[in-house]
Design a protein around this motif. Sequence first.
Motif, short mmCIF file in Angstrom:
data_model
loop_
_atom_site.label_atom_id
_atom_site.label_comp_id
_atom_site.label_asym_id
_atom_site.label_seq_id
_atom_site.Cartn_x
_atom_site.Cartn_y
_atom_site.Cartn_z
N GLY A 124 -2.00 -53.81 -10.80
CA GLY A 124 -3.58 -53.68 -10.43
C GLY A 124 -3.86 -52.33 -10.49
O GLY A 124 -4.98 -52.73 -11.05
N ARG A 125 -2.82 -51.70 -9.84
CA ARG A 125 -3.96 -50.55 -10.48
C ARG A 125 -3.99 -49.87 -12.05
O ARG A 125 -5.49 -49.20 -12.25
N SER A 126 -3.41 -50.15 -12.36
CA SER A 126 -3.71 -50.06 -14.31
C SER A 126 -5.20 -51.12 -14.67
O SER A 126 -5.83 -50.34 -15.41
N ALA A 127 -5.48 -51.88 -14.22
CA ALA A 127 -5.93 -52.64 -14.30
C ALA A 127 -7.07 -51.47 -14.07
O ALA A 127 -8.26 -52.23 -14.71
N MET A 128 -7.54 -51.46 -12.91
CA MET A 128 -8.54 -50.33 -12.73
C MET A 128 -8.57 -48.80 -13.07
O MET A 128 -9.57 -48.87 -14.06
N ALA A 129 -7.28 -48.77 -13.46
CA ALA A 129 -7.85 -47.35 -14.87
C ALA A 129 -7.89 -47.80 -16.05
O ALA A 129 -8.71 -47.37 -16.69
N CYS A 130 -7.48 -49.52 -16.80
CA CYS A 130 -8.53 -49.56 -17.79
C CYS A 130 -9.28 -50.31 -17.55
O CYS A 130 -10.58 -49.39 -18.60
N GLU A 131 -10.56 -50.08 -16.87
CA GLU A 131 -11.65 -50.31 -16.61
C GLU A 131 -12.43 -49.41 -17.12
O GLU A 131 -13.19 -48.64 -17.61
N ILE A 132 -12.22 -47.53 -16.07
CA ILE A 132 -12.13 -46.63 -16.12
C ILE A 132 -12.62 -46.42 -17.97
O ILE A 132 -13.22 -45.18 -18.09
N LEU A 133 -11.25 -46.16 -18.70
CA LEU A 133 -11.49 -45.62 -19.39
C LEU A 133 -11.95 -46.51 -20.49
O LEU A 133 -12.51 -45.87 -21.59
N GLU A 134 -11.84 -47.66 -20.38
CA GLU A 134 -12.62 -48.62 -21.48
C GLU A 134 -14.05 -47.98 -21.72
O GLU A 134 -14.93 -48.03 -21.94
N GLU A 135 -14.50 -48.19 -19.77
CA GLU A 135 -16.01 -47.46 -19.69
C GLU A 135 -16.32 -46.31 -20.23
O GLU A 135 -17.33 -45.81 -20.92
N ASN A 136 -15.14 -45.57 -20.77
CA ASN A 136 -15.30 -43.88 -21.40
C ASN A 136 -15.05 -43.92 -23.00
O ASN A 136 -14.75 -42.99 -22.96
N GLY A 137 -14.90 -44.84 -23.14
CA GLY A 137 -14.23 -45.60 -24.79
C GLY A 137 -13.43 -45.06 -25.01
O GLY A 137 -13.32 -44.89 -26.35
N TYR A 138 -12.39 -45.54 -24.20
CA TYR A 138 -10.70 -44.70 -24.65
C TYR A 138 -10.92 -47.16 -25.07
O TYR A 138 -11.61 -47.71 -24.72
N THR A 139 -9.60 -47.10 -26.11
CA THR A 139 -9.22 -48.45 -26.21
C THR A 139 -7.90 -48.41 -25.29
O THR A 139 -6.27 -47.97 -25.59
N VAL A 140 -7.81 -49.69 -24.16
CA VAL A 140 -6.97 -49.76 -23.40
C VAL A 140 -6.04 -50.93 -23.43
O VAL A 140 -6.73 -52.11 -23.51
N THR A 141 -5.07 -51.35 -23.16
CA THR A 141 -4.31 -51.97 -22.71
C THR A 141 -3.24 -52.47 -21.12
O THR A 141 -3.23 -51.54 -21.79
N ASN A 142 -4.12 -52.65 -20.20
CA ASN A 142 -2.62 -53.41 -19.41
C ASN A 142 -1.61 -53.96 -19.81
O ASN A 142 -1.35 -55.51 -19.89
N ILE A 143 -0.15 -53.35 -18.70
CA ILE A 143 0.64 -53.69 -18.85
C ILE A 143 0.69 -54.46 -17.81
O ILE A 143 1.66 -54.52 -16.83
N VAL A 144 0.61 -55.96 -18.25
CA VAL A 144 0.87 -56.50 -16.58
C VAL A 144 1.78 -57.26 -16.15
O VAL A 144 3.09 -56.74 -16.42
N GLY A 145 1.96 -57.17 -15.09
CA GLY A 145 3.38 -57.34 -14.61
C GLY A 145 4.36 -55.72 -14.08
O GLY A 145 4.85 -55.57 -13.68
N GLY A 146 3.90 -54.50 -14.48
CA GLY A 146 4.30 -53.65 -14.67
C GLY A 146 5.39 -52.75 -14.64
O GLY A 146 5.90 -53.56 -15.30
N MET A 147 5.97 -51.79 -14.04
CA MET A 147 7.16 -51.40 -14.05
C MET A 147 8.46 -52.90 -13.51
O MET A 147 9.47 -52.68 -13.22
N GLN A 148 7.59 -53.57 -12.45
CA GLN A 148 8.50 -54.28 -11.77
C GLN A 148 9.32 -55.47 -12.70
O GLN A 148 10.04 -55.26 -12.45
N GLU A 149 8.18 -55.22 -14.15
CA GLU A 149 8.58 -56.52 -15.33
C GLU A 149 9.48 -55.30 -15.97
O GLU A 149 10.04 -56.00 -17.16
N TRP A 150 9.52 -54.05 -16.56
CA TRP A 150 9.97 -53.27 -17.09
C TRP A 150 11.51 -53.29 -17.67
O TRP A 150 11.91 -53.16 -16.19
N GLU A 151 11.88 -53.84 -18.15
CA GLU A 151 13.81 -54.02 -18.73
C GLU A 151 13.96 -52.69 -19.61
O GLU A 151 15.14 -52.73 -19.73
N GLY A 152 13.00 -51.47 -19.85
CA GLY A 152 13.56 -50.72 -20.87
C GLY A 152 14.57 -49.77 -20.30
O GLY A 152 13.91 -50.07 -18.99
N GLU A 153 14.78 -48.74 -20.70
CA GLU A 153 15.37 -47.57 -20.29
C GLU A 153 14.15 -46.59 -19.16
O GLU A 153 13.32 -46.63 -19.54
#
Length: 99
Positions: A67-96
Amino acid sequence: MNFITAQELLQKIDAGEQFSIIDVREKEEVANGIIPGAKHIPLGQIETSFDQIDQTVPQYIVCKAGGRSAMACEILEENGYTVTNIVGGMQEWEGELQF
């Protein structure tokens, strides 16, 4: 806005692709672990931290669940950044994790 799963992000990391990861969670949350190499910029500080974010590489944005990452993506996208939201966030992260 683009979307990617945590598993797809892990595959990109393993493949050595060039991009940056920004973790927009709060300090207390990041204390429980962050994706290695990710930059910690809490959501409330995104708009004052553009000078810390490289506009020449894709930015992958993560929070706890997406959710918060989606909000950050909107802000960054509006300012010219190429962004991708990681759905599921850290709850879904299985890496190190980095502490």
